[in-house]
Design a protein around this motif. Structure first.
Motif, mmCIF file in Angstrom:
data_model
loop_
_atom_site.group_PDB
_atom_site.id
_atom_site.type_symbol
_atom_site.label_atom_id
_atom_site.label_comp_id
_atom_site.label_asym_id
_atom_site.label_seq_id
_atom_site.Cartn_x
_atom_site.Cartn_y
_atom_site.Cartn_z
ATOM 1 N N LEU A 108 0.842 -1.184 0.000
ATOM 2 C CA LEU A 108 0.000 0.000 0.000
ATOM 3 C C LEU A 108 0.886 1.245 0.000
ATOM 4 N N ASP A 109 0.274 2.407 -0.259
ATOM 5 C CA ASP A 109 1.048 3.642 -0.328
ATOM 6 C C ASP A 109 1.584 4.024 1.046
ATOM 7 N N ALA A 110 2.663 4.780 1.040
ATOM 8 C CA ALA A 110 3.342 5.149 2.282
ATOM 9 C C ALA A 110 2.625 6.255 3.049
ATOM 10 N N THR A 111 1.877 7.105 2.345
ATOM 11 C CA THR A 111 1.289 8.286 2.974
ATOM 12 C C THR A 111 -0.040 7.988 3.656
ATOM 13 N N HIS A 112 -0.965 7.395 2.926
ATOM 14 C CA HIS A 112 -2.315 7.168 3.457
ATOM 15 C C HIS A 112 -2.537 5.734 3.945
ATOM 16 N N ARG A 113 -1.678 4.828 3.491
ATOM 17 C CA ARG A 113 -1.766 3.411 3.847
ATOM 18 C C ARG A 113 -3.115 2.807 3.471
ATOM 19 N N LYS A 114 -3.641 3.234 2.299
ATOM 20 C CA LYS A 114 -4.919 2.671 1.860
ATOM 21 C C LYS A 114 -4.990 2.432 0.357
ATOM 22 N N TYR A 115 -4.054 2.976 -0.410
ATOM 23 C CA TYR A 115 -4.079 2.811 -1.858
ATOM 24 C C TYR A 115 -3.094 1.720 -2.283
ATOM 25 N N VAL A 116 -3.562 0.821 -3.152
ATOM 26 C CA VAL A 116 -2.708 -0.256 -3.646
ATOM 27 C C VAL A 116 -1.656 0.331 -4.591
ATOM 28 N N GLU A 117 -0.417 -0.140 -4.463
ATOM 29 C CA GLU A 117 0.638 0.360 -5.345
ATOM 30 C C GLU A 117 1.169 -0.736 -6.274
ATOM 31 N N GLU A 118 1.824 -1.756 -5.752
ATOM 32 C CA GLU A 118 2.304 -2.841 -6.612
ATOM 33 C C GLU A 118 2.657 -4.064 -5.778
ATOM 34 N N GLY A 119 3.085 -5.131 -6.471
ATOM 35 C CA GLY A 119 3.494 -6.345 -5.791
ATOM 36 C C GLY A 119 4.965 -6.296 -5.432
ATOM 37 N N SER A 120 5.522 -7.453 -5.052
ATOM 38 C CA SER A 120 6.901 -7.487 -4.589
ATOM 39 C C SER A 120 7.876 -7.077 -5.679
ATOM 40 N N SER A 121 7.602 -7.445 -6.904
ATOM 41 C CA SER A 121 8.470 -7.060 -8.022
ATOM 42 C C SER A 121 7.654 -6.990 -9.306
ATOM 43 N N CYS A 122 6.414 -6.515 -9.183
ATOM 44 C CA CYS A 122 5.511 -6.505 -10.340
ATOM 45 C C CYS A 122 4.421 -5.458 -10.142
ATOM 46 N N ASN A 123 3.886 -4.973 -11.259
ATOM 47 C CA ASN A 123 2.728 -4.092 -11.217
ATOM 48 C C ASN A 123 1.471 -4.923 -11.031
ATOM 49 N N ILE A 124 0.363 -4.265 -10.724
ATOM 50 C CA ILE A 124 -0.863 -4.996 -10.413
ATOM 51 C C ILE A 124 -2.060 -4.373 -11.122
ATOM 52 N N PHE A 125 -3.015 -5.219 -11.514
ATOM 53 C CA PHE A 125 -4.226 -4.810 -12.222
ATOM 54 C C PHE A 125 -5.454 -5.403 -11.531
ATOM 55 N N PHE A 126 -6.570 -4.655 -11.592
ATOM 56 C CA PHE A 126 -7.850 -5.144 -11.098
ATOM 57 C C PHE A 126 -8.926 -4.871 -12.146
ATOM 58 N N ARG A 127 -9.726 -5.896 -12.437
ATOM 59 C CA ARG A 127 -10.913 -5.680 -13.273
ATOM 60 C C ARG A 127 -12.100 -5.558 -12.338
ATOM 61 N N LEU A 128 -12.848 -4.472 -12.493
ATOM 62 C CA LEU A 128 -13.964 -4.204 -11.603
ATOM 63 C C LEU A 128 -15.271 -4.745 -12.175
ATOM 64 N N LYS A 129 -16.308 -4.760 -11.353
ATOM 65 C CA LYS A 129 -17.626 -5.245 -11.768
ATOM 66 C C LYS A 129 -18.144 -4.471 -12.973
ATOM 67 N N SER A 130 -17.770 -3.199 -13.076
ATOM 68 C CA SER A 130 -18.221 -2.348 -14.182
ATOM 69 C C SER A 130 -17.549 -2.699 -15.508
ATOM 70 N N GLY A 131 -16.502 -3.526 -15.459
ATOM 71 C CA GLY A 131 -15.721 -3.841 -16.658
ATOM 72 C C GLY A 131 -14.465 -3.015 -16.779
ATOM 73 N N GLU A 132 -14.322 -1.981 -15.952
ATOM 74 C CA GLU A 132 -13.123 -1.130 -15.966
ATOM 75 C C GLU A 132 -11.912 -1.926 -15.489
ATOM 76 N N LEU A 133 -10.790 -1.752 -16.187
ATOM 77 C CA LEU A 133 -9.529 -2.352 -15.779
ATOM 78 C C LEU A 133 -8.676 -1.247 -15.170
ATOM 79 N N VAL A 134 -8.313 -1.421 -13.900
ATOM 80 C CA VAL A 134 -7.612 -0.372 -13.163
ATOM 81 C C VAL A 134 -6.219 -0.845 -12.778
ATOM 82 N N THR A 135 -5.252 0.021 -12.968
ATOM 83 C CA THR A 135 -3.895 -0.203 -12.455
ATOM 84 C C THR A 135 -3.441 1.099 -11.820
ATOM 85 N N PRO A 136 -2.711 1.041 -10.705
ATOM 86 C CA PRO A 136 -2.285 2.275 -10.045
ATOM 87 C C PRO A 136 -1.520 3.212 -10.982
#
Length: 361
Positions: free
Chosen positions: A231-259
Motif C-alpha cells: 500500500l502507499d506510504a502516505t495514506h496506507r490505503k491505496y494499492v501500489e504494486e506487488g513485490s516485483s511486479c505491477n498490479i491490475f484489477f478488473r472491476l464489476k463495471s468492466g473497468e480495468l484499473v492499475t495504479p
C-alpha cells in the motif's frame, strides 16, 4: 528452475571513463551445453562460480557499500519458427538510461544497450546456450515455458565514502529462466511494509528498492502466500504494486484499473504492454489510485504483470484478516485473454503487429 545463477558464458561489459564508454565481450569458462548438463553438482557449482566472479573489479565501492546500482530485466524468447527474439528491448534501454541518470550516473546510450543485449544473446546461442522451442508450452499458455533472462546492471567504481558513481561499469549477463511463480495457489497478502516513499527512488529500478520487496515476499511465503502487495506510504490505503511486479484489477463495471505512475511506482514495460492490449479490445483502462476498500468491494479479477511474472492471475488477496476472492478463485476471462495474447506475441504463435519483438537469430 525459475531464476538460475548458472549464467551463460558470454558476458558484456562497458566502462565509463574520460566521458566515453569502452566495451568488450568476455567469454567466461565453459564446456558444451551437453557436457555441462552432465556435470556433477560440485563441478557445476564450480563452473557457475567461475563465471560469476570478476577479479579486476573493486570489492569496496558505492555499490557494495551503499547499494548504489540499478538494473534491468528482459527476456529473449524461443520462437515457434525456430528463431529467438527479445521483447521490447528499446523500452528497457530507455528505462535503464533514466534509472542511471536518476542516480546521477552517466546515462548508458540506448542504442548501445539494445545492440549489447542482442549480441550477448546471439553469441551465447551460437555456442549452443539457448532453450529450444517446445510445442507442449502452448498447452498451459506458456506459463511454464523457458526463456533467456537478460540482466543488465551497473557496478560502481571503488569508493568508501557516501557518494555517487561517476565512472560505473555496465554489465550484461544472461541466464536460463522458467516460471517465476511456483505451482499451486496464487494467493496474495497485503504487507505492512512500505516499498517506496514520495520523493524517493521507487520510480527507478534501483537495486536498493528490492531489499524491502525481498523481505516482504519472504514473510508472505512463510505464512503460505505466493505474493505480497504494498500500500502507499502516505495514506496506507491505496494499492501500489506487488513485490516485483505491477498490479491490475478488473472491476464489476468492466473497468480495468492499475495504479497510476508516480515517483513510488516502477513504470513496468509489461504493464504498458498490457494496457495497450486491453485498449485494443475496447476495454476501459484507468491509471488511477485504487483503494484497498474498493478492491474488496468491486474487483472481480486481479493479476500482476512484469518481465518475470508475465500476466499472472491472483486468486485472492488478504488484508487485515479479511480475504477477497476473485472470480471464485479461477482465472478471469480478461486476465486469460491478455495473458494469452501477450505470450502468443512473445513466443511467436501470434503475429507481432506492434513490432515489439527484436530478432536475435
Amino acid at each position: 528452475m525459475a531464476f538460475s545463477l548458472n549464467s551463460y558464458p558470454v558476458t558484456y561489459r562497458a566502462k565509463y571513463a574520460g566521458k566515453a564508454w569502452t566495451e568488450e565481450y568476455l567469454e567466461k569458462p565453459h564446456k558444451t551445453p551437453a557436457e555441462e548438463a552432465a556435470l556433477g553438482a560440485d563441478a557445476a557449482n564450480a563452473l557457475s562460480a567461475a563465471r560469476n566472479f570478476y577479479t579486476d573489479m573493486p570489492l569496496v565501492g558505492y555499490t557494495t557499500q551503499y547499494g548504489l546500482s540499478c538494473f534491468e530485466g528482459l527476456k529473449a524468447l524461443p520462437q515457434k519458427d525456430g528463431g529467438l527474439a527479445i521483447f521490447r528491448p528499446d523500452r528497457n534501454a530507455a528505462r535503464f538510461n533514466r534509472s542511471m541518470t536518476g542516480l546521477f550516473m552517466p546515462g548508458f546510450p540506448e542504442d548501445s544497450f539494445v545492440k549489447a543485449c542482442v549480441e550477448t544473446v546471439r553469441q551465447n546461442a551460437r555456442l549452443g546456450f539457448r532453450p529450444p522451442y517446445q510445442a507442449s508450452w502452448e498447452k498451459d499458455s506458456f506459463m511454464t515455458a523457458d526463456s533467456i533472462y537478460i540482466r543488465p546492471f551497473t557496478y560502481a567504481e571503488g569508493g568508501i565514502g557516501v557518494n555517487i558513481s561517476r565512472e560505473p561499469w555496465v554489465i550484461i549477463v544472461t541466464t536460463p529462466v522458467s516460471s517465476y511463480f511456483s505451482d499451486g495457489k496464487s494467493e496474495a497478502v497485503v504487507t505492512e511494509r512500505i516499498r517506496a516513499t514520495p520523493k524517493g527512488t521507487g520510480w527507478i529500478k534501483a537495486a536498493s528498492n528490492y531489499v524491502i520487496s525481498a523481505l516482504a515476499k519472504h514473510e508472505a511465503a512463510d505464512v503460505g502466500f505466493m505474493e505480497c502487495v504494498f500500500l502507499d506510504a502516505t495514506h496506507r490505503k491505496y494499492v501500489e504494486e506487488g513485490s516485483s511486479c505491477n498490479i491490475f484489477f478488473r472491476l464489476k463495471s468492466g473497468e480495468l484499473v492499475t495504479p497510476a505512475l508516480g515517483d513510488t511506482i516502477l513504470p513496468g514495460i509489461t504493464r504498458s504492454s498490457i494496457i495497450e492490449l486491453a485498449k485494443d479490445r475496447g476495454v476501459q483502462v484507468s491509471e488511477r489510485q485504487i483503494a484497498i476498500d474498493e478492491v474488496f468491494a468491486e474487483a472481480v479479477e486481479c493479476f500482476v504483470s512484469g518481465t518475470a511474472a508475465g500476466a499472472t492471475p491472483i486468486e485472492s488477496l488478504t488484508h487485515q484478516g479479511k480475504k477477497a476472492v476473485f472470480n471464485n478463485g479461477k482465472v478471469g476471462e480478461l486476465t486469460a485473454e491478455l495473458r494469452d495474447t501477450l505470450k502468443g506475441i512473445q513466443y511467436g504463435t501470434l503475429p507481432d503487429t506492434k513490432g515489439w519483438m527484436t530478432p536475435v537469430l
